[in-house]
Design an enzyme around this catalytic site. Structure first.
Site, PDB file in Angstrom:
ATOM      1  N   HIS A   1       0.744  -1.040  -0.173  1.00 33.58           N
ATOM      2  CA  HIS A   1      -0.061  -0.088   0.003  1.00 33.58           C
ATOM      3  C   HIS A   1       0.906   1.392   0.086  1.00 33.58           C
ATOM      4  CE1 HIS A   1      -3.860   2.245   1.062  1.00 33.58           C
ATOM      5  NE2 HIS A   1      -2.906   3.046   1.564  1.00 33.58           N
ATOM      6  N   GLU A   2       1.823   1.505   0.903  1.00 34.49           N
ATOM      7  CA  GLU A   2       2.546   2.417   1.055  1.00 34.49           C
ATOM      8  C   GLU A   2       3.930   2.687  -0.079  1.00 34.49           C
ATOM      9  OE1 GLU A   2       1.997   4.810   2.901  1.00 34.49           O
ATOM     10  OE2 GLU A   2       0.592   3.757   4.101  1.00 34.49           O
TER      11      GLU A   2
ATOM     12  N   HIS B   1       1.913   4.277  -2.913  1.00 34.19           N
ATOM     13  CA  HIS B   1       1.870   5.811  -2.801  1.00 34.19           C
ATOM     14  C   HIS B   1       3.277   6.488  -3.237  1.00 34.19           C
ATOM     15  CE1 HIS B   1      -1.956   6.204  -0.806  1.00 34.19           C
ATOM     16  NE2 HIS B   1      -1.758   5.470   0.127  1.00 34.19           N
TER      17      HIS B   1
ATOM     18  N   ASP C   1      -7.911   7.645   2.328  1.00 34.95           N
ATOM     19  CA  ASP C   1      -7.367   7.910   1.068  1.00 34.95           C
ATOM     20  C   ASP C   1      -8.689   8.090   0.109  1.00 34.95           C
ATOM     21  OD1 ASP C   1      -4.815   7.459   1.771  1.00 34.95           O
ATOM     22  OD2 ASP C   1      -4.788   5.228   1.009  1.00 34.95           O
TER      23      ASP C   1
END
Length: 211
Positions: free
Chosen positions: A23-24, A27, A99
């Site tokens: 997930h990170e 980003h 988000d």
């Protein structure tokens, strides 16, 4: 300091930690691939405050004015975590709740407050009423028709979908980099922007075709 105290007592399963890493990484990789996004400062999968992980981008100078392209880039950045989950795990999780809320707010502001909708043009929608006494929230009065409300919703949806599609294209084209970054995050948990750029061989100061 920005993200709150580290949650040292929080135990995380191996599976959840892996999801968080991708997930990170999503980003962070989108931040590096889109020229309009502010420089990547740090990415972490260590829980802090109310977050399970975070990706920080910081402007090189104070900014008070943002272009439509910059906001579009920010939307893709915000959605990059959800996109990475979908690409890698063929599924999505609740980790993107904040988000999605941010993305919706940005897109709605573009349409209703900033006149950045190509279809609805240079108009604003919804009169704002400030607080008449301490503690009251600002209230918006709808000054447009039901038909216009449908057009606004459609435009907000279109803007978010386009940003999502852009993030998905970029991450799909750079899937190997996404995996490499996630694996390094699982190993080190925290990386600064320079470490990520060196790891992936990406530098936005160079000519990167990301459009």
């Amino acid at each position: 300091v920005i993200m709150g105290p580290e949650k040292k007592s929080r135990k995380t399963s191996k599976r959840e930690k892996e999801i968080r890493a991708y997930h990170e990484a999503g980003h962070a990789l989108v931040a590096l691939l889109i020229p309009e996004v502010d420089p990547l400062t740090k990415v972490s999968i260590i829980p802090r405050g109310l977050t399970g992980g975070y990706t920080l981008v910081s402007p090189e100078e104070d900014k008070h004015i943002f272009s439509r392209n910059e906001l579009r880039g920010k939307l893709s950045l915000v959605l990059g975590g959800r996109v990475a989950e979908e690409i890698i795990f063929k599924d999505i999780t609740t980790g993107a709740q904040d988000d999605l809320s941010k993305a919706t707010a940005i897109a709605r502001s573009m349409v209703c407050e900033l006149g950045m909708s190509e279809k609805l043009g240079n108009l604003t929608f919804g009169r704002k009423h400030g607080p008449v006494f301490l503690g009251r929230d600002i209230v918006e009065e709808r000054d447009y028709s039901d038909a216009t409300a449908k057009e606004i919703d459609a435009e907000v949806s279109r803007i978010v979908k386009n940003a999502y599609s852009r993030a998905r294209t970029l991450l799909s084209q750079n899937k190997d980099r996404l995996k490499l970054l996630a694996e390094k995050l699982l190993e080190k948990e925290v990386l600064d922007g320079e470490e990520v750029k060196n790891l992936l061989g990406l530098d936005k100061s160079k000519d990167i075709n990301t459009r």
